[in-house]
Design a protein around this motif. Structure first.
Motif, PDB file in Angstrom:
ATOM      1  N   ILE A  38      58.025 -14.387   8.272  1.00  0.00           N
ATOM      2  CA  ILE A  38      57.890 -15.250   7.019  1.00  0.00           C
ATOM      3  C   ILE A  38      59.107 -15.320   6.257  1.00  0.00           C
ATOM      4  O   ILE A  38      59.549 -16.213   5.789  1.00  0.00           O
ATOM      5  N   LYS A  39      59.542 -13.815   6.110  1.00  0.00           N
ATOM      6  CA  LYS A  39      60.856 -13.764   5.319  1.00  0.00           C
ATOM      7  C   LYS A  39      62.156 -14.472   5.904  1.00  0.00           C
ATOM      8  O   LYS A  39      62.839 -15.133   5.288  1.00  0.00           O
ATOM      9  N   ALA A  40      62.151 -14.322   7.349  1.00  0.00           N
ATOM     10  CA  ALA A  40      63.023 -14.979   8.004  1.00  0.00           C
ATOM     11  C   ALA A  40      62.997 -16.460   7.872  1.00  0.00           C
ATOM     12  O   ALA A  40      64.153 -17.155   7.782  1.00  0.00           O
ATOM     13  N   ALA A  41      61.748 -17.146   7.717  1.00  0.00           N
ATOM     14  CA  ALA A  41      61.551 -18.655   7.601  1.00  0.00           C
ATOM     15  C   ALA A  41      62.153 -18.788   6.359  1.00  0.00           C
ATOM     16  O   ALA A  41      62.642 -19.935   6.148  1.00  0.00           O
ATOM     17  N   LYS A  42      61.614 -18.282   5.411  1.00  0.00           N
ATOM     18  CA  LYS A  42      62.394 -18.568   3.941  1.00  0.00           C
ATOM     19  C   LYS A  42      63.659 -18.527   3.759  1.00  0.00           C
ATOM     20  O   LYS A  42      64.316 -19.363   3.190  1.00  0.00           O
ATOM     21  N   LYS A  43      64.334 -17.517   4.537  1.00  0.00           N
ATOM     22  CA  LYS A  43      65.825 -17.471   4.483  1.00  0.00           C
ATOM     23  C   LYS A  43      66.337 -18.700   5.013  1.00  0.00           C
ATOM     24  O   LYS A  43      67.496 -19.152   4.591  1.00  0.00           O
ATOM     25  N   ALA A  44      65.909 -19.073   6.357  1.00  0.00           N
ATOM     26  CA  ALA A  44      66.243 -20.088   6.945  1.00  0.00           C
ATOM     27  C   ALA A  44      66.041 -21.415   6.311  1.00  0.00           C
ATOM     28  O   ALA A  44      67.201 -22.337   6.136  1.00  0.00           O
ATOM     29  N   PHE A  45      65.080 -21.746   5.498  1.00  0.00           N
ATOM     30  CA  PHE A  45      64.866 -22.614   4.566  1.00  0.00           C
ATOM     31  C   PHE A  45      66.033 -22.617   3.584  1.00  0.00           C
ATOM     32  O   PHE A  45      66.283 -23.715   3.152  1.00  0.00           O
ATOM     33  N   ASP A  46      66.161 -21.518   2.998  1.00  0.00           N
ATOM     34  CA  ASP A  46      67.288 -21.505   1.669  1.00  0.00           C
ATOM     35  C   ASP A  46      68.597 -22.143   2.258  1.00  0.00           C
ATOM     36  O   ASP A  46      69.193 -22.690   1.462  1.00  0.00           O
TER      37      ASP A  46
ATOM     38  N   GLY B 238      69.010 -24.168   4.573  1.00  0.00           N
ATOM     39  CA  GLY B 238      68.775 -25.712   4.955  1.00  0.00           C
ATOM     40  C   GLY B 238      68.563 -25.716   6.311  1.00  0.00           C
ATOM     41  O   GLY B 238      68.497 -27.162   6.768  1.00  0.00           O
ATOM     42  N   ASN B 239      68.139 -24.613   7.017  1.00  0.00           N
ATOM     43  CA  ASN B 239      67.753 -24.628   8.529  1.00  0.00           C
ATOM     44  C   ASN B 239      66.488 -25.049   8.448  1.00  0.00           C
ATOM     45  O   ASN B 239      65.476 -24.162   9.133  1.00  0.00           O
ATOM     46  N   PHE B 240      65.925 -26.276   8.537  1.00  0.00           N
ATOM     47  CA  PHE B 240      64.374 -26.347   8.336  1.00  0.00           C
ATOM     48  C   PHE B 240      63.746 -26.345   9.731  1.00  0.00           C
ATOM     49  O   PHE B 240      62.687 -25.976   9.460  1.00  0.00           O
ATOM     50  N   SER B 241      64.496 -26.988  10.742  1.00  0.00           N
ATOM     51  CA  SER B 241      63.669 -26.597  11.820  1.00  0.00           C
ATOM     52  C   SER B 241      63.673 -25.361  12.455  1.00  0.00           C
ATOM     53  O   SER B 241      62.303 -24.951  12.766  1.00  0.00           O
ATOM     54  N   GLU B 242      64.718 -24.451  12.037  1.00  0.00           N
ATOM     55  CA  GLU B 242      64.492 -23.024  12.348  1.00  0.00           C
ATOM     56  C   GLU B 242      63.284 -22.430  11.438  1.00  0.00           C
ATOM     57  O   GLU B 242      62.435 -21.913  12.014  1.00  0.00           O
ATOM     58  N   ALA B 243      63.485 -22.949  10.219  1.00  0.00           N
ATOM     59  CA  ALA B 243      62.364 -22.395   9.321  1.00  0.00           C
ATOM     60  C   ALA B 243      61.003 -22.684   9.884  1.00  0.00           C
ATOM     61  O   ALA B 243      59.953 -21.710   9.735  1.00  0.00           O
ATOM     62  N   GLU B 244      60.692 -24.014  10.087  1.00  0.00           N
ATOM     63  CA  GLU B 244      59.415 -24.347  10.642  1.00  0.00           C
ATOM     64  C   GLU B 244      58.928 -23.468  11.757  1.00  0.00           C
ATOM     65  O   GLU B 244      57.771 -23.291  12.008  1.00  0.00           O
TER      66      GLU B 244
END
Lengths: 285, 102
Positions: B56-64, B66-72
């Motif tokens: 989840i932490k890594a997903a948030k980091k990716a989201f921040d 702008g790597n949305f597909s990675e975050a998803e």
């Protein structure tokens, strides 16, 4: 046969089934004392060369090669400084002029009283919790729970308590005490974390086996030697710190030190070691 | 010709913003869902895995970043870990007593 006879027959049948059910459940649900005997028998059978009283020495009770190394470490024990620091803290005056000695006696040799069931509050009280409660009751800040000053004071008190026997009591007049014990027991035997390990997997069924370069210690005697100086930590730590470390190893999120989960687990693990001597503080790998 | 180019440019801009928005929104939704599920499994079973929190932490980091597909993707991974945690809790509630020595 009259209606009254039929009714009587039915009642007798129900009673018979009920009694059978009760006797079956009594046979299958063991109490703490039966648990303890089966637990200790397990280790005695698994490690027949280890004298029962030696299990208090952890992995060194089953690993002769490491034992020699450990004994040489014990000649200049790394926890000695912690015991000295603990002594100073123990006798330091609080702002109100009292000290920990007012709660635990002149040298704090009260290890054998912990962990115990506090009926008034309906909870398990560990020695570390009692130390902090003494401080708070005297308007002092509690120590941090896993290392540092709490481990130093605990080391001093444990050192002065060496030779006392583990004698955890589960009072029969309070069902909550048995529930806390059962909670700790369930915790010990339940698999957790992504690696899917129970305490019992490493410290019971594969005790003495190698996990990478480390041999797992037997669970019997686990509660006697705390706090310990771990070479891995390069400092002292409490039993609850170690519980948390074990959980991290199996990728389970650790519980809070001195929370009900670890306190109940300590209650169970200590009860299983009833009869062994407290020999903390100790040095461990 | 000029009008045609304008229409194409506006269309591309509109499409990209819609696609961008959708990815942003769905990634956020996936992270929130994983986070809620992670907390819920702890409440229901007292089981939590460190790897789920890390995902989840890594997903948030990716989201921040702008790597949305990675975050998803990471949020989806966290959801799978939550499902596995739930399954472990269910199995263990039924089987832990088998490990108690008799």
């Amino acid at each position: 046969m009259t209606i009254g006879d039929k009714a009587m027959k039915t009642i007798i049948q129900y009673l018979a089934f009920g009694l059978l059910g009760l006797s079956l459940s009594a046979a299958t649900i063991a109490g703490p004392e039966e648990d303890r005997k089966a637990f200790q028998n397990f280790y005695e059978n698994r490690f027949p060369d280890t004298p029962v009283n030696d299990f208090q020495n952890g992995v060194y009770s089953i690993l002769p090669s490491a034992r020699e190394q450990w004994q040489s470490i014990e000649e200049f024990p790394p926890y000695e400084l912690s015991v000295e620091a603990g002594e100073k803290l123990f006798h330091s005056k609080f702002v109100n002029g009292k000290s920990l000695a007012d709660c635990f006696g002149s040298n704090g040799a009260v290890r054998e009283k912990y962990p115990h069931w506090d009926k008034a509050r309906g909870m398990v009280v560990t020695m570390e919790r009692a130390i902090n409660e003494c401080r708070v009751a005297n308007a002092e800040r509690p120590y941090r729970l896993k290392k540092g000053k709490i481990a130093d004071v605990s080391a001093y008190m444990s050192f002065n308590s060496r030779g006392q026997k583990v004698n955890v009591v589960i009072p029969s007049d309070d069902a909550r005490a048995l529930a806390a014990y059962e909670d700790g027991k369930e915790h010990f035997y339940t698999k957790r974390g992504q690696l899917n390990f129970a305490c019992a997997d490493c410290h019971m069924y594969t005790a003495g086996a190698l996990y990478r370069a480390d041999t797992t210690s037997p669970g019997f005697g686990h509660a006697t030697s705390w706090p310990v100086f771990r070479s891995k930590w390069q400092e002292m730590g409490t039993l609850h710190r170690r519980f948390g470390g074990c959980h991290k190893n199996i990728r389970a999120t650790p519980y809070k030190a001195q929370g009900s989960e670890y306190s109940n687990l300590e209650y169970f693990v200590s009860y299983m070691s009833n009869g062994l001597e407290f020999n903390g503080p100790a040095a461990r790998k | 010709m000029k009008n045609g180019l304008r229409i194409i440019a506006v269309s591309v801009a509109l499409c990209s913003s819609v696609a961008f928005g959708a990815s942003n929104i769905s990634a956020k939704k996936a992270i929130d869902g994983a986070n809620a599920a992670y907390k819920q499994v702890a409440k229901e079973t007292s089981y939590q895995w460190t790897v789920t929190a890390s995902a989840i932490k890594a997903a948030k980091k990716a989201f921040d970043k702008g790597n949305f597909s990675e975050a998803e993707g990471l949020a989806a991974k966290a959801m799978k870990l939550v499902a596995a945690t739930k399954l472990q809790a269910k199995i263990e509630s039924e089987t832990w007593q088998m490990r108690v020595p008799k």
